[in-house]
Motif scaffolding. Structure first.
Motif, PDB file in Angstrom:
ATOM      1  N   TRP A 175       3.919  19.282 -51.185  1.00  0.00           N
ATOM      2  CA  TRP A 175       5.148  19.279 -51.962  1.00  0.00           C
ATOM      3  C   TRP A 175       5.582  20.727 -52.131  1.00  0.00           C
ATOM      4  CZ3 TRP A 175       8.030  15.139 -53.392  1.00  0.00           C
ATOM      5  CH2 TRP A 175       7.428  13.875 -53.284  1.00  0.00           C
ATOM      6  N   ILE A 176       6.810  21.031 -51.694  1.00  0.00           N
ATOM      7  CA  ILE A 176       7.296  22.411 -51.659  1.00  0.00           C
ATOM      8  C   ILE A 176       8.296  22.655 -52.796  1.00  0.00           C
ATOM      9  CG2 ILE A 176       8.385  24.169 -50.246  1.00  0.00           C
ATOM     10  CD1 ILE A 176       5.734  23.063 -49.122  1.00  0.00           C
ATOM     11  N   PRO A 177       8.057  23.654 -53.648  1.00  0.00           N
ATOM     12  CA  PRO A 177       9.050  24.006 -54.672  1.00  0.00           C
ATOM     13  C   PRO A 177      10.345  24.479 -54.002  1.00  0.00           C
ATOM     14  CG  PRO A 177       6.922  25.029 -55.133  1.00  0.00           C
ATOM     15  CD  PRO A 177       6.843  24.487 -53.737  1.00  0.00           C
ATOM     16  N   VAL A 178      11.471  24.005 -54.500  1.00  0.00           N
ATOM     17  CA  VAL A 178      12.763  24.398 -53.935  1.00  0.00           C
ATOM     18  C   VAL A 178      13.680  24.902 -55.043  1.00  0.00           C
ATOM     19  CG1 VAL A 178      12.598  22.818 -51.966  1.00  0.00           C
ATOM     20  CG2 VAL A 178      13.674  22.042 -54.075  1.00  0.00           C
ATOM     21  N   ASP A 216      19.688  24.860 -56.273  1.00  0.00           N
ATOM     22  CA  ASP A 216      20.777  24.516 -55.352  1.00  0.00           C
ATOM     23  C   ASP A 216      20.295  23.585 -54.248  1.00  0.00           C
ATOM     24  OD1 ASP A 216      22.922  25.875 -56.528  1.00  0.00           O
ATOM     25  OD2 ASP A 216      22.372  27.756 -55.576  1.00  0.00           O
ATOM     26  N   LEU A 217      19.167  23.910 -53.627  1.00  0.00           N
ATOM     27  CA  LEU A 217      18.683  23.057 -52.543  1.00  0.00           C
ATOM     28  C   LEU A 217      18.281  21.690 -53.069  1.00  0.00           C
ATOM     29  CD1 LEU A 217      18.097  22.671 -49.605  1.00  0.00           C
ATOM     30  CD2 LEU A 217      15.837  23.703 -49.924  1.00  0.00           C
ATOM     31  N   TYR A 218      17.639  21.654 -54.213  1.00  0.00           N
ATOM     32  CA  TYR A 218      17.262  20.356 -54.775  1.00  0.00           C
ATOM     33  C   TYR A 218      18.502  19.503 -55.036  1.00  0.00           C
ATOM     34  CZ  TYR A 218      14.828  16.745 -57.303  1.00  0.00           C
ATOM     35  OH  TYR A 218      14.330  15.514 -57.670  1.00  0.00           O
ATOM     36  N   GLU A 219      19.534  20.115 -55.621  1.00  0.00           N
ATOM     37  CA  GLU A 219      20.744  19.357 -55.963  1.00  0.00           C
ATOM     38  C   GLU A 219      21.439  18.803 -54.723  1.00  0.00           C
ATOM     39  OE1 GLU A 219      25.054  19.889 -58.262  1.00  0.00           O
ATOM     40  OE2 GLU A 219      23.596  21.546 -58.263  1.00  0.00           O
ATOM     41  N   VAL A 220      21.594  19.627 -53.679  1.00  0.00           N
ATOM     42  CA  VAL A 220      22.306  19.149 -52.498  1.00  0.00           C
ATOM     43  C   VAL A 220      21.469  18.106 -51.755  1.00  0.00           C
ATOM     44  CG1 VAL A 220      21.529  20.948 -50.887  1.00  0.00           C
ATOM     45  CG2 VAL A 220      23.754  19.873 -50.564  1.00  0.00           C
ATOM     46  N   ARG A 266      14.553   8.239 -45.431  1.00  0.00           N
ATOM     47  CA  ARG A 266      13.517   7.700 -46.320  1.00  0.00           C
ATOM     48  C   ARG A 266      12.248   8.544 -46.285  1.00  0.00           C
ATOM     49  NH1 ARG A 266      15.891   3.642 -43.520  1.00  0.00           N
ATOM     50  NH2 ARG A 266      17.040   2.056 -44.697  1.00  0.00           N
ATOM     51  N   TRP A 267      12.103   9.383 -45.263  1.00  0.00           N
ATOM     52  CA  TRP A 267      10.921  10.247 -45.152  1.00  0.00           C
ATOM     53  C   TRP A 267      11.099  11.581 -45.872  1.00  0.00           C
ATOM     54  CZ3 TRP A 267      10.815   9.260 -39.186  1.00  0.00           C
ATOM     55  CH2 TRP A 267      10.375   7.941 -38.950  1.00  0.00           C
ATOM     56  N   LEU A 268      12.279  11.794 -46.432  1.00  0.00           N
ATOM     57  CA  LEU A 268      12.499  12.961 -47.283  1.00  0.00           C
ATOM     58  C   LEU A 268      12.254  12.535 -48.728  1.00  0.00           C
ATOM     59  CD1 LEU A 268      13.557  15.772 -48.127  1.00  0.00           C
ATOM     60  CD2 LEU A 268      15.888  14.855 -47.922  1.00  0.00           C
ATOM     61  N   LYS A 269      11.270  13.134 -49.366  1.00  0.00           N
ATOM     62  CA  LYS A 269      10.894  12.756 -50.720  1.00  0.00           C
ATOM     63  C   LYS A 269      11.187  13.896 -51.694  1.00  0.00           C
ATOM     64  CE  LYS A 269       9.276   8.801 -49.352  1.00  0.00           C
ATOM     65  NZ  LYS A 269       9.976   7.544 -49.690  1.00  0.00           N
ATOM     66  N   LEU A 270      11.678  13.552 -52.877  1.00  0.00           N
ATOM     67  CA  LEU A 270      11.978  14.531 -53.908  1.00  0.00           C
ATOM     68  C   LEU A 270      11.242  14.179 -55.192  1.00  0.00           C
ATOM     69  CD1 LEU A 270      15.865  14.902 -53.484  1.00  0.00           C
ATOM     70  CD2 LEU A 270      14.075  16.335 -52.491  1.00  0.00           C
ATOM     71  N   ASP A 271      10.745  15.184 -55.856  1.00  0.00           N
ATOM     72  CA  ASP A 271      10.071  15.016 -57.145  1.00  0.00           C
ATOM     73  C   ASP A 271      10.892  15.738 -58.202  1.00  0.00           C
ATOM     74  OD1 ASP A 271       8.519  15.042 -59.397  1.00  0.00           O
ATOM     75  OD2 ASP A 271       6.758  15.931 -58.465  1.00  0.00           O
ATOM     76  N   PRO A 272      11.648  14.984 -59.028  1.00  0.00           N
ATOM     77  CA  PRO A 272      12.531  15.630 -60.001  1.00  0.00           C
ATOM     78  C   PRO A 272      11.782  16.337 -61.125  1.00  0.00           C
ATOM     79  CG  PRO A 272      12.534  13.245 -60.299  1.00  0.00           C
ATOM     80  CD  PRO A 272      11.764  13.514 -59.049  1.00  0.00           C
ATOM     81  N   ARG A 310      10.607  19.541 -59.363  1.00  0.00           N
ATOM     82  CA  ARG A 310      11.650  20.058 -58.457  1.00  0.00           C
ATOM     83  C   ARG A 310      11.039  20.524 -57.140  1.00  0.00           C
ATOM     84  NH1 ARG A 310      14.610  24.679 -60.850  1.00  0.00           N
ATOM     85  NH2 ARG A 310      13.580  25.934 -59.251  1.00  0.00           N
ATOM     86  N   THR A 311      10.381  19.563 -56.496  1.00  0.00           N
ATOM     87  CA  THR A 311       9.748  19.831 -55.209  1.00  0.00           C
ATOM     88  C   THR A 311      10.240  18.819 -54.187  1.00  0.00           C
ATOM     89  OG1 THR A 311       7.846  18.482 -55.887  1.00  0.00           O
ATOM     90  CG2 THR A 311       7.660  20.870 -56.179  1.00  0.00           C
ATOM     91  N   ALA A 312      10.020  19.138 -52.912  1.00  0.00           N
ATOM     92  CA  ALA A 312      10.444  18.262 -51.817  1.00  0.00           C
ATOM     93  C   ALA A 312       9.326  18.172 -50.786  1.00  0.00           C
ATOM     94  CB  ALA A 312      11.720  18.798 -51.175  1.00  0.00           C
ATOM     95  N   ARG A 313       9.337  17.051 -50.044  1.00  0.00           N
ATOM     96  CA  ARG A 313       8.321  16.866 -49.000  1.00  0.00           C
ATOM     97  C   ARG A 313       8.933  16.112 -47.829  1.00  0.00           C
ATOM     98  NH1 ARG A 313       3.870  12.888 -48.215  1.00  0.00           N
ATOM     99  NH2 ARG A 313       4.662  11.769 -50.038  1.00  0.00           N
TER     100      ARG A 313
END
Length: 305
Positions: A85-88, A91-95, A146-152, A155-158
């Motif tokens: 899980w990568i911290p973003v 701006d990147l998280y929102e878009v 569906r393979w893009l996952k976000l953790d609100p 604020r991380t992405a995988r």
């Protein structure tokens, strides 16, 4: 002392009452032209506003551009399949969050993981050589929102699968003009028009006018519209396409098939913000006439021409 206070207040009110002036600025941005028009009380205020908007645009380019080796989105794509899980950035998280929402509502007709297909298609257009079925299948196997996952919470992405690549080209300009207008509004500038390569966002109308005058279409089919607090984008294959065996394939890729569209009706979308106007031109171009009405119900406040 009281007299001095009223004198200062009078000067302040006179300054506020001064007629606003129209200012226009242009520069290259995101590989296209960025035009910025707004009304401000004086030249100094206008230059400060311009510089603030330009700085915001440049910061977004470093976040979202998949053409920049060190951009944040490319760094995230490089971690695909790692399981981390990568911290973003905010701006990147929102878009990405907005992209996934539109991807789900459009049944995958918009997909921020279309990067492998985009890279393949750019190479094909550059070489003027249509990709083989094998090349399309190879790129297409890594495309699935569906393979893009976000953790609100964190604020991380995988990105779940190795080989995935993000591409925000279908929404990034709309996101940028939304943020640009927000900068102007924070500075007290309400009447503005932002245009990045045909992605247009209008703020409040100029004084005494019903809206900002915008021309849609070309030649005899040109339509004049007056916009305020609305965004408009047009997509089509007028200039960017690839011909193969007598057929013309658009630069607009269908994430569900992996190839460019073969129907070339220009699609114009009016929406409450730049994000939806930008992304939904692709969605409705792909959907075509038959499925457009059903999809429209999922996007309140959106119109399609």
């Amino acid at each position: 002392m009281l007299r001095s206070f009223f004198f200062i207040l009078l000067i302040h009110n006179l300054a506020l009452a001064q007629p606003l002036q129209r200012f226009q600025f242009s520069r290259g941005l995101f590989g296209t032209q960025f035009n910025l028009t707004f009304y401000a009380p004086d030249n100094l205020t206008a230059l400060r506003a311009r510089d603030a908007v330009y700085a915001r645009m440049d910061s977004l380019n470093v976040v979202m551009s998949d053409y920049l080796d060190g951009s944040e989105i490319n760094r995230l794509s490089a971690t695909a399949g790692s399981g981390r899980w990568i911290p973003v950035s905010p701006d990147l998280y929102e878009v990405l969050e907005k992209s996934l929402t539109i991807a789900r509502l459009s049944d995958g007709r918009f997909d921020p993981t279309i990067g492998p297909l985009s890279v393949m298609w750019r190479r094909a257009v550059r070489r003027k050589q249509f990709p083989s079925r094998k090349e399309v299948r190879k790129a297409h196997q890594f495309v699935n929102y569906r393979w893009l996952k976000l953790d609100p919470t964190n604020r991380t992405a995988r990105l779940k699968r190795s080989g995935m690549r993000l591409d925000l080209g279908g929404i990034g300009q709309g996101f940028a003009i939304d943020k640009g207008l927000a900068v102007l509004q924070s500075l007290g500038i309400r009447s503005a028009l932002l245009d990045i390569g045909g992605d247009i966002l209008a703020g409040e109308a100029p004084a005494g006018q019903t809206g900002w005058r915008v021309l849609v279409g070309t030649g005899a089919d040109t339509l004049t519209m007056y916009l305020k607090n609305r965004a408009i984008t047009t997509s089509g294959a007028t200039y960017r396409y690839l011909e193969h065996r007598g057929k013309r394939y658009s630069h607009l890729l269908n994430p569900r098939t992996g190839i460019g569209l073969r129907h070339h009706v220009q699609t114009t979308v009016l929406a409450p913000d730049g994000v939806r106007a930008d992304a939904l031109t692709k969605v409705f171009a792909i959907a075509g006439e038959r499925k457009r009405k059903r999809l429209l119900k999922r996007f309140p406040g959106v119109e399609v021409l």
